[in-house]
Write an enzyme that holds these catalytic residues in place. Structure first.
Site, mmCIF file in Angstrom:
data_model
loop_
_atom_site.group_PDB
_atom_site.id
_atom_site.type_symbol
_atom_site.label_atom_id
_atom_site.label_comp_id
_atom_site.label_asym_id
_atom_site.label_seq_id
_atom_site.Cartn_x
_atom_site.Cartn_y
_atom_site.Cartn_z
ATOM 1 N N HIS A 184 -10.370 -15.933 32.246
ATOM 2 C CA HIS A 184 -9.366 -14.977 31.807
ATOM 3 C C HIS A 184 -9.958 -13.580 31.858
ATOM 4 O O HIS A 184 -11.176 -13.392 31.957
ATOM 5 C CB HIS A 184 -8.897 -15.326 30.400
ATOM 6 N N GLU A 210 -10.440 -11.160 29.701
ATOM 7 C CA GLU A 210 -11.418 -10.779 28.688
ATOM 8 C C GLU A 210 -12.772 -11.435 28.949
ATOM 9 O O GLU A 210 -13.822 -10.783 28.891
ATOM 10 C CB GLU A 210 -10.925 -11.184 27.290
ATOM 11 N N CYS A 229 -5.910 -15.188 24.070
ATOM 12 C CA CYS A 229 -5.554 -16.551 23.700
ATOM 13 C C CYS A 229 -6.497 -17.063 22.614
ATOM 14 O O CYS A 229 -7.673 -16.715 22.577
ATOM 15 C CB CYS A 229 -5.579 -17.469 24.916
ATOM 16 N N CYS A 250 -10.232 -16.963 24.513
ATOM 17 C CA CYS A 250 -10.782 -15.618 24.691
ATOM 18 C C CYS A 250 -11.181 -14.989 23.361
ATOM 19 O O CYS A 250 -12.055 -14.121 23.321
ATOM 20 C CB CYS A 250 -9.765 -14.738 25.403
ATOM 21 N N ARG A 304 7.674 -10.809 48.066
ATOM 22 C CA ARG A 304 7.280 -12.160 48.484
ATOM 23 C C ARG A 304 5.893 -12.510 47.953
ATOM 24 O O ARG A 304 5.656 -13.624 47.496
ATOM 25 C CB ARG A 304 7.268 -12.263 50.012
ATOM 26 N N ASP A 310 18.968 -16.971 61.190
ATOM 27 C CA ASP A 310 17.801 -16.139 61.476
ATOM 28 C C ASP A 310 16.496 -16.885 61.713
ATOM 29 O O ASP A 310 15.523 -16.296 62.174
ATOM 30 C CB ASP A 310 17.567 -15.165 60.307
ATOM 31 N N GLU A 320 16.107 -14.664 48.766
ATOM 32 C CA GLU A 320 16.371 -13.965 50.028
ATOM 33 C C GLU A 320 17.418 -14.791 50.758
ATOM 34 O O GLU A 320 17.089 -15.759 51.437
ATOM 35 C CB GLU A 320 15.090 -13.842 50.858
ATOM 36 N N GLY A 329 21.868 -15.044 52.204
ATOM 37 C CA GLY A 329 22.995 -14.364 52.802
ATOM 38 C C GLY A 329 24.003 -13.889 51.778
ATOM 39 O O GLY A 329 23.802 -13.981 50.562
#
Length: 337
Positions: free
Chosen positions: A65, A67, A93, A102, A210, A226, A293, A295
């Protein structure tokens, strides 16, 4: 400038803490999309003069993590004894999972002050890390209480950073971002023979979205029209990351050849018939963020449903030489706080 109070154990100035939060948030943001099912987190360790000793971010589930990684950097460079203040974008945490808590790592340092960007939203976490550190005698502070002009904007950024994790922690469902592009006439359909009409800056944004997504969701119509690759191409992707590709296809129109090609590109492909069921399955798989993503029909169907959280709208300007207009809105009960 007097960066710290007169006592070496006293708090650092608000401007130093604000700058550290800005750096921590920038660092954590670089790993959005790489940490699922964990949240992206950044951590800065400061000495009593306000100088940065180490800066780190959580990079992937199973790894250290933020930290613990920052503390390990201090241990490696011989500055562990100088740690005075911990600045972290998410509450540390207080439970062990793949890695130790942590809070324990922080308590093994001489740190006296801990600044937290946002509290852990997980309702299953009993006894928050901030409370545990305070009980151990550390001075624990919240970013929202920082007396600095930048604090509200920083607190909003900290909440936005973990919004997908927060939704998943509370509901078990992923955060759904809908990307929609409209040309200057208000149409989503590119000209004949083209796959896009957006500017280079908008294409860069699309690939950034993405990259941060754990899954891409589309419809059979988009596949047939496409044959999209849905890969990250305009910037470096996270090495070894495998995204889910969910295709809504009620009529079984998607050819097996497309599925096989997508699997060869590294996608975990599934054909689904119901949006809500698909999102439930993605949540169970540990996905934090889904990028839509699709139509016209599927995009509009999702936007009038309760199944989206963020809408990224790209509008082509009348001037062909101008960059597109990009706006982001959140569904009312999804807006990060």
């Amino acid at each position: 400038m007097d960066r710290a109070q007169s006592s070496p154990d006293g708090p650092l100035s608000s401007s130093v803490i604000a700058a550290a939060f800005g750096n921590a948030l920038d660092l954590a943001s670089q790993w959005r999309g790489s940490t699922a099912p964990n949240p992206p987190v950044g951590c800065i360790l400061l000495d009593a003069s306000g100088d940065t000793l180490a800066a780190a971010a959580h990079q992937r589930a199973g790894g250290l993590h933020a930290e613990a990684l920052a503390i390990s950097l201090c241990r490696a460079n011989g500055t562990l004894h100088r740690i005075h203040t911990v600045v972290v974008t998410l509450e540390p945490c207080n439970h062990a999972g793949r890695t130790p808590a942590c809070t324990g790592a922080i308590l093994e340092t001489p740190a006296r002050h801990v600044w937290i960007g946002t509290r852990d939203p997980n309702p299953l976490v009993v006894g928050g890390g901030g409370e545990h550190l305070a009980d151990a005698g550390l001075s624990v502070h919240a970013l929202v209480d920082l007396d600095d002009p930048a604090a509200p904007q920083l607190a909003e950024a900290a909440a936005r950073l973990i919004a997908p994790f927060a939704k998943h922690a509370v509901t078990g469902k992923p955060w759904v971002t809908v990307k929609q592009a409209l040309d200057r006439h208000g149409s989503m359909i590119p000209p004949a023979g083209q796959k896009t009409f957006t500017s280079g800056a908008s294409l860069d944004l699309a690939h950034q979205l993405r990259k941060r997504a754990d899954a891409v969701l589309t419809g059979s119509g988009t596949i047939l029209a496409d044959t999209p690759e849905f890969t990250v191409r305009r910037l470096p992707d996270f090495p070894g990351k495998r995204r889910h590709l969910v295709i809504l296809d009620r009529r079984g129109r998607v050819p097996a050849s497309y599925v096989e090609a997508a699997q060869a590109r590294g996608f975990l492909v599934s054909i689904e018939t119901d949006l809500a069921d698909a999102l439930t399955q993605l949540g169970r798989a540990g996905c934090l963020e889904v990028l839509v993503e699709a139509g016209v029909d599927l995009t509009q169907s999702i936007l009038i449903s309760p199944h989206w959280d963020e809408h990224v709208l790209i509008r082509q300007r009348p001037d062909p030489a101008a960059d597109d207009d990009i706006t982001v809105r959140y569904r009312a009960n999804s807006e990060p706080h």
